[in-house]
Design a protein around this motif. Structure first.
Motif, PDB file in Angstrom:
ATOM      1  N   ALA A  35       0.832  -1.199   0.000  1.00 25.27           N
ATOM      2  CA  ALA A  35       0.000   0.000   0.000  1.00 25.27           C
ATOM      3  C   ALA A  35       0.868   1.251   0.000  1.00 25.27           C
ATOM      4  N   LEU A  36       1.990   1.165   0.698  1.00 24.20           N
ATOM      5  CA  LEU A  36       2.870   2.339   0.752  1.00 24.20           C
ATOM      6  C   LEU A  36       3.598   2.563  -0.567  1.00 24.20           C
ATOM      7  N   VAL A  37       3.897   1.468  -1.251  1.00 33.01           N
ATOM      8  CA  VAL A  37       4.655   1.592  -2.497  1.00 33.01           C
ATOM      9  C   VAL A  37       3.771   2.058  -3.654  1.00 33.01           C
ATOM     10  N   MET A  38       2.501   1.640  -3.632  1.00 34.69           N
ATOM     11  CA  MET A  38       1.610   1.921  -4.758  1.00 34.69           C
ATOM     12  C   MET A  38       1.602   3.381  -5.221  1.00 34.69           C
ATOM     13  N   PRO A  39       1.462   4.334  -4.290  1.00 39.65           N
ATOM     14  CA  PRO A  39       1.386   5.725  -4.767  1.00 39.65           C
ATOM     15  C   PRO A  39       2.590   6.132  -5.618  1.00 39.65           C
ATOM     16  N   SER A  40       3.778   5.597  -5.283  1.00 43.54           N
ATOM     17  CA  SER A  40       4.924   5.991  -6.092  1.00 43.54           C
ATOM     18  C   SER A  40       5.074   5.084  -7.309  1.00 43.54           C
ATOM     19  N   LEU A  41       4.520   3.872  -7.204  1.00 44.33           N
ATOM     20  CA  LEU A  41       4.628   2.947  -8.331  1.00 44.33           C
ATOM     21  C   LEU A  41       3.683   3.338  -9.460  1.00 44.33           C
ATOM     22  N   LEU A  42       2.525   3.847  -9.076  1.00 42.08           N
ATOM     23  CA  LEU A  42       1.498   4.154 -10.070  1.00 42.08           C
ATOM     24  C   LEU A  42       1.977   5.165 -11.107  1.00 42.08           C
ATOM     25  N   PRO A  43       2.536   6.310 -10.669  1.00 40.65           N
ATOM     26  CA  PRO A  43       3.039   7.257 -11.680  1.00 40.65           C
ATOM     27  C   PRO A  43       4.100   6.621 -12.573  1.00 40.65           C
ATOM     28  N   ILE A  44       4.930   5.751 -11.996  1.00 39.48           N
ATOM     29  CA  ILE A  44       5.963   5.123 -12.822  1.00 39.48           C
ATOM     30  C   ILE A  44       5.311   4.258 -13.888  1.00 39.48           C
ATOM     31  N   LEU A  45       4.286   3.497 -13.463  1.00 42.03           N
ATOM     32  CA  LEU A  45       3.608   2.640 -14.436  1.00 42.03           C
ATOM     33  C   LEU A  45       2.937   3.470 -15.518  1.00 42.03           C
ATOM     34  N   VAL A  46       2.233   4.521 -15.092  1.00 41.14           N
ATOM     35  CA  VAL A  46       1.452   5.304 -16.051  1.00 41.14           C
ATOM     36  C   VAL A  46       2.368   6.164 -16.921  1.00 41.14           C
ATOM     37  N   LEU A  47       3.366   6.783 -16.311  1.00 42.68           N
ATOM     38  CA  LEU A  47       4.154   7.770 -17.043  1.00 42.68           C
ATOM     39  C   LEU A  47       5.409   7.196 -17.683  1.00 42.68           C
ATOM     40  N   SER A  48       5.927   6.082 -17.180  1.00 47.53           N
ATOM     41  CA  SER A  48       7.154   5.539 -17.763  1.00 47.53           C
ATOM     42  C   SER A  48       6.937   4.217 -18.473  1.00 47.53           C
ATOM     43  N   VAL A  49       6.386   3.271 -17.749  1.00 45.88           N
ATOM     44  CA  VAL A  49       6.310   1.922 -18.301  1.00 45.88           C
ATOM     45  C   VAL A  49       5.319   1.860 -19.466  1.00 45.88           C
ATOM     46  N   ALA A  50       4.142   2.465 -19.275  1.00 42.03           N
ATOM     47  CA  ALA A  50       3.133   2.393 -20.339  1.00 42.03           C
ATOM     48  C   ALA A  50       3.607   3.071 -21.623  1.00 42.03           C
ATOM     49  N   PRO A  51       4.111   4.320 -21.551  1.00 44.62           N
ATOM     50  CA  PRO A  51       4.596   4.931 -22.799  1.00 44.62           C
ATOM     51  C   PRO A  51       5.727   4.124 -23.436  1.00 44.62           C
ATOM     52  N   LEU A  52       6.602   3.565 -22.591  1.00 43.77           N
ATOM     53  CA  LEU A  52       7.715   2.790 -23.127  1.00 43.77           C
ATOM     54  C   LEU A  52       7.187   1.594 -23.914  1.00 43.77           C
ATOM     55  N   LEU A  53       6.224   0.891 -23.308  1.00 41.51           N
ATOM     56  CA  LEU A  53       5.664  -0.273 -23.997  1.00 41.51           C
ATOM     57  C   LEU A  53       4.966   0.148 -25.281  1.00 41.51           C
ATOM     58  N   MET A  54       4.206   1.246 -25.204  1.00 37.54           N
ATOM     59  CA  MET A  54       3.511   1.708 -26.408  1.00 37.54           C
ATOM     60  C   MET A  54       4.514   2.075 -27.494  1.00 37.54           C
ATOM     61  N   GLY A  55       5.607   2.708 -27.068  1.00 37.70           N
ATOM     62  CA  GLY A  55       6.637   3.083 -28.029  1.00 37.70           C
ATOM     63  C   GLY A  55       7.232   1.859 -28.699  1.00 37.70           C
ATOM     64  N   VAL A  56       7.511   0.835 -27.902  1.00 37.17           N
ATOM     65  CA  VAL A  56       8.081  -0.378 -28.473  1.00 37.17           C
ATOM     66  C   VAL A  56       7.084  -1.010 -29.446  1.00 37.17           C
ATOM     67  N   LEU A  57       5.806  -1.001 -29.063  1.00 34.64           N
ATOM     68  CA  LEU A  57       4.799  -1.570 -29.958  1.00 34.64           C
ATOM     69  C   LEU A  57       4.699  -0.771 -31.256  1.00 34.64           C
ATOM     70  N   LEU A  58       4.783   0.559 -31.136  1.00 37.22           N
ATOM     71  CA  LEU A  58       4.707   1.418 -32.326  1.00 37.22           C
ATOM     72  C   LEU A  58       5.766   1.031 -33.347  1.00 37.22           C
ATOM     73  N   ALA A  59       6.919   0.580 -32.844  1.00 34.44           N
ATOM     74  CA  ALA A  59       8.026   0.261 -33.732  1.00 34.44           C
ATOM     75  C   ALA A  59       7.669  -0.870 -34.685  1.00 34.44           C
ATOM     76  N   PHE A  60       6.636  -1.632 -34.359  1.00 38.69           N
ATOM     77  CA  PHE A  60       6.249  -2.736 -35.227  1.00 38.69           C
ATOM     78  C   PHE A  60       5.029  -2.390 -36.087  1.00 38.69           C
ATOM     79  N   THR A  61       4.717  -1.091 -36.153  1.00 38.41           N
ATOM     80  CA  THR A  61       3.586  -0.669 -36.974  1.00 38.41           C
ATOM     81  C   THR A  61       4.057   0.330 -38.017  1.00 38.41           C
ATOM     82  N   ASP A  62       3.178   0.680 -38.945  1.00 44.37           N
ATOM     83  CA  ASP A  62       3.530   1.698 -39.936  1.00 44.37           C
ATOM     84  C   ASP A  62       2.875   3.030 -39.568  1.00 44.37           C
ATOM     85  N   ALA A  63       2.822   3.322 -38.270  1.00 43.81           N
ATOM     86  CA  ALA A  63       2.129   4.517 -37.794  1.00 43.81           C
ATOM     87  C   ALA A  63       2.724   5.787 -38.397  1.00 43.81           C
ATOM     88  N   GLU A  64       1.841   6.713 -38.740  1.00 39.03           N
ATOM     89  CA  GLU A  64       2.287   8.018 -39.217  1.00 39.03           C
ATOM     90  C   GLU A  64       1.529   9.080 -38.445  1.00 39.03           C
TER      91      GLU A  64
END
Lengths: 322, 424
Positions: A35-64
């Protein structure tokens, strides 16, 4: 650490009477911790991990970057295309020259400065603050300031060279032979403070007795530096160079403002190249692939570097023990 | 920072989602409509002129209020891309034809064909209207045009015994001769800001019969032949054979290169016509300057038309109102006032006439306006990959050539192979 005073403590054995199975109290504690870790983990998940994963996924698409984008999964197409893109690999080579040169020069210059700041000169507290100034400036400001310094018409650098009777018409940032070195100097300047501060902290950790003992044995300043100071700083040097390398390889704003990659692509760092691909050419899928390649290469290089460092460590420790 | 490209892309996606969800909230029909007008004018007089036009409109139309959002020309392409993708683009967009075309192709701009009045359509010369027509849709109103003009320091020319050229046009060879004659001691004949040479070379190429690109959209092909190479070669010869171009200016922007003209280090400078406004304002009082006649190549004095434009965001809730405002903005007297402030050439015939009448020969105006007759439609505007090729291939290649890192053959080769690599 390979300082002679430290010897390995015997391997720890579990304390007798230590409880094996987790009790109710343990579980409660664990929940509490989560419970104590969650508040600091959540921003990391939302702001770092999620964009990173989306970015990696984008690399396999022809997104413009277009209105109502409609992109498809294209497998490793982007990567095979990238393998044959000579512009990208050119810029990659420039990026390596830049990152290695800046990191090494930063280390040498910062080590010198740290030794100086640690040598007990007068006004030490003032000079330590002054050494931090480049760190306090935003990269864009630094770049504009240096562009003025390098200005071929009215720059103080050329004026200074002229007053010494040296050529005063060098076009630092626009000449093909001087552009990259000139940019590297700025890179070194701006990155020196954090390296200096880290090394200074490291220097202050070295017990003065070591130096005293060495000088009792008749070691001169240089010998004391190579035999005592440097080995004690080893772990710090390793970590700060790795961090600096990552930081420098990925630097963007400084060079973007200084030269925009010119003249003739001579300072086109990979991050600038990726930016152009994403925002001028609007192929964000392809640009994401470049980003992924860059990350993978940096991670690989660092793995090799850190491994070699730690292997050396182990070898030396063994020698001392044996 | 570790994965800048990746995270930027990813952040953008998130931003898009967030903004899209925010944007849908603020509708409401009550109260006056507010239009956001992103204006790029960066010269004080032009900013004032824009503000005064907007003020007039706001007084006349209490129900449709226009709010100026100032922005700069630097990096505005990147800015618009993020604005459009974030759903935060303004209603009325100020830009230039060469760069707005790619946004039109991506469907970001409203079709103004039916919203443009017949009066305005008839008033805009055909070549200029062509440059803002994409796939048979008018996607922007042209407002101001820039031509390249040579300015000369009369004193330096006369000291060198050169007669100031007059007449309808002067040839590039004349420019070269004058530059040679005025180069002596510390003074160079010409200063030319060529740090980003692509647009300059391409705009001036029609005078040498250069077309660069043929075809439109994705099928455009690039040719680099005699006509395309003539001007870069001329500059190269002037710089390294005659040594009549101040070397440092070739690595500077136009406005940086003008400093050496003020300082009397260069006898002439080739600049966008808008610099006339700056020269009139900033030049030292004792500088006796003159605008030389339009420069003509073997094919004539044509320059490619790349007008500044006003477009409407297709996602705007008030497309019609925005078009009405642009219609007002491009009325003869408004366009004339704006172009006078910017020292540019109005994109409508009536405003050009009104300026000619008003200004006569003051501050090189007759020369600047004479350039208005020489605009031709620029084929490169219609190639999808132009903007990309310009930044990633052409500009570095020209920079290398002008710095003597490569020769003519290598330049031509780099330009064409770069095009192939981009369009493959």
């Amino acid at each position: 650490m390979t300082a002679p005073t430290t010897s390995r403590p015997p391997a720890r054995t579990p304390r007798p009477g230590r409880r094996r199975a987790p009790s109710g109290l343990d579980r409660a504690r664990r929940r509490e911790a989560a419970a104590l870790v969650m508040p600091s983990l959540l921003p990391i998940l939302v702001l770092s991990v999620a964009p990173l994963l989306m970015g990696v996924l984008l690399a396999f698409t022809d997104a413009e970057l277009v209105r109502r984008p409609d992109y498809q999964f294209v497998g490793i197409d982007n990567f095979t295309r990238l393998a044959g893109n000579s512009f990208f690999w050119d810029s990659f080579r420039i990026g390596m020259i830049w990152a290695v040169a800046v990191t090494l020069l930063q280390l040498v210059a910062a080590l010198g400065l740290a030794l100086l700041l640690n040598s007990g000169l007068r006004l030490q507290s003032l000079t330590r603050v002054l050494a931090l100034i480049p760190w306090a400036m935003p990269p864009v400001v630094v770049a504009i300031m240096w562009r003025m310094i390098y200005s071929p018409n009215a720059g103080p650098l050329n004026a200074f060279l002229g007053s010494l009777g040296l050529p005063d018409d060098i076009n630092w940032l626009a000449d093909f032979s001087t552009a990259l070195p000139a940019v590297i100097v700025v890179g070194v300047w701006v990155g020196m403070p954090q390296t200096t501060v880290t090394l200074l902290a490291g220097l202050q950790q070295i017990p003065p007795e070591l130096n005293e003992a060495a000088s009792m044995d008749g070691a001169g300043a240089w010998r004391r530096f190579t035999a005592v100071t440097l080995p004690s700083l080893r772990p710090i040097v390793t970590s700060i160079t790795s961090l600096n390398f990552i930081w420098n390889f990925n630097s963007f704003s400084l060079v973007y403002v200084l030269t925009e990659g010119g003249p003739g692509g001579r300072t086109m760092l990979p991050m600038l190249f990726t930016y152009l691909e994403a925002f001028k050419n609007r192929n964000i899928g392809y640009a994401a692939a470049m980003g992924v390649v860059l990350v993978v290469v940096v991670v690989l290089l660092l793995t090799v570097y850190l491994r070699s460092q730690f292997r050396d460590d182990r070898v030396e420790t063994k020698k001392k023990e044996g | 920072m570790k994965t800048r490209g990746v995270s930027i892309a990813a952040c953008l996606t998130i931003t898009t989602a967030l903004l899209a969800s925010c944007g849908s909230g603020d509708a409401g029909d009550d109260g006056p409509v507010t239009l956001k007008f992103q204006a790029l004018s960066d010269q004080p007089a032009a900013i004032a002129a824009t503000e005064s036009i907007v003020e007039d409109w706001n007084t006349e139309n209490p129900d449709i209020q226009v709010e100026i959002v100032p922005a700069g020309w630097d990096g505005v392409y990147d800015k618009l891309i993020t604005q459009f993708n974030g759903g935060a683009a303004p209603d009325i967009i100020h830009f230039e034809a060469a760069s707005i075309v790619s946004f039109a192709r991506d469907g970001y701009l409203a079709d103004l064909t039916d919203l443009m009045s017949d009066e305005r359509r008839a008033d805009i010369p055909e070549g200029i209207l062509d440059s803002v027509t994409v796939d048979d849709q008018v996607i922007a109103y042209p407002t101001e045009l820039q031509s390249y003009v040579a300015f000369a320091n009369r004193t330096l020319l006369e000291d060198a015994g050169v007669e100031i050229p007059t007449g309808d046009t002067m040839t590039w060879d004349e420019l070269r001769e004058i530059a040679k004659a005025t180069t002596k001691g510390d003074v160079y004949g010409l200063g030319w800001g060529l740090s980003s040479p692509t647009a300059t070379f391409m705009s001036l190429a029609p005078g040498f019969g250069g077309t660069y690109l043929e075809g439109t959209g994705e099928d455009a092909t690039l040719t680099i032949g005699e006509g395309e190479m003539a001007l870069p070669e001329l500059v190269h010869d002037m710089a390294y054979e005659d040594e009549s171009i101040l070397p440092v200016t070739m690595t500077q922007s136009g406005s940086e290169a003008i400093a050496s003209f003020y300082a009397g280090q260069t006898a002439m400078t080739v600049q966008g016509s808008y610099q006339a406004a700056n020269i009139a304002k900033d030049a030292p009082k004792d500088l006796d300057w003159v605008a030389l006649p339009p420069l003509a190549g073997p094919e004539g004095p044509q320059q490619a038309a790349n007008p500044q434009t006003l477009s409407v965001n297709i996602d705007s809730e008030h497309v019609e109102e925005s078009a009405e405002f642009i219609e007002f903005f491009t009325q003869t007297e408004n366009l004339a006032a704006l172009n006078e402030a910017d020292a540019l050439i109005p994109a409508t015939t009536s405003a050009q006439e009104s300026l000619t009448e008003k200004l006569g020969d003051e501050n090189g105006w007759s020369t600047i306006l004479a350039g208005g007759q020489n605009f031709v439609s620029a084929p490169y505007l219609f190639a999808d990959s132009y903007a990309q090729w310009k930044d990633t291939v052409a500009t570095p290649a020209y920079q290398r050539y002008l710095a003597q890192e490569t020769d003519e053959t290598e330049l031509a080769d780099q330009l064409t192979s770069g095009w192939t690599e981009i369009t493959q």
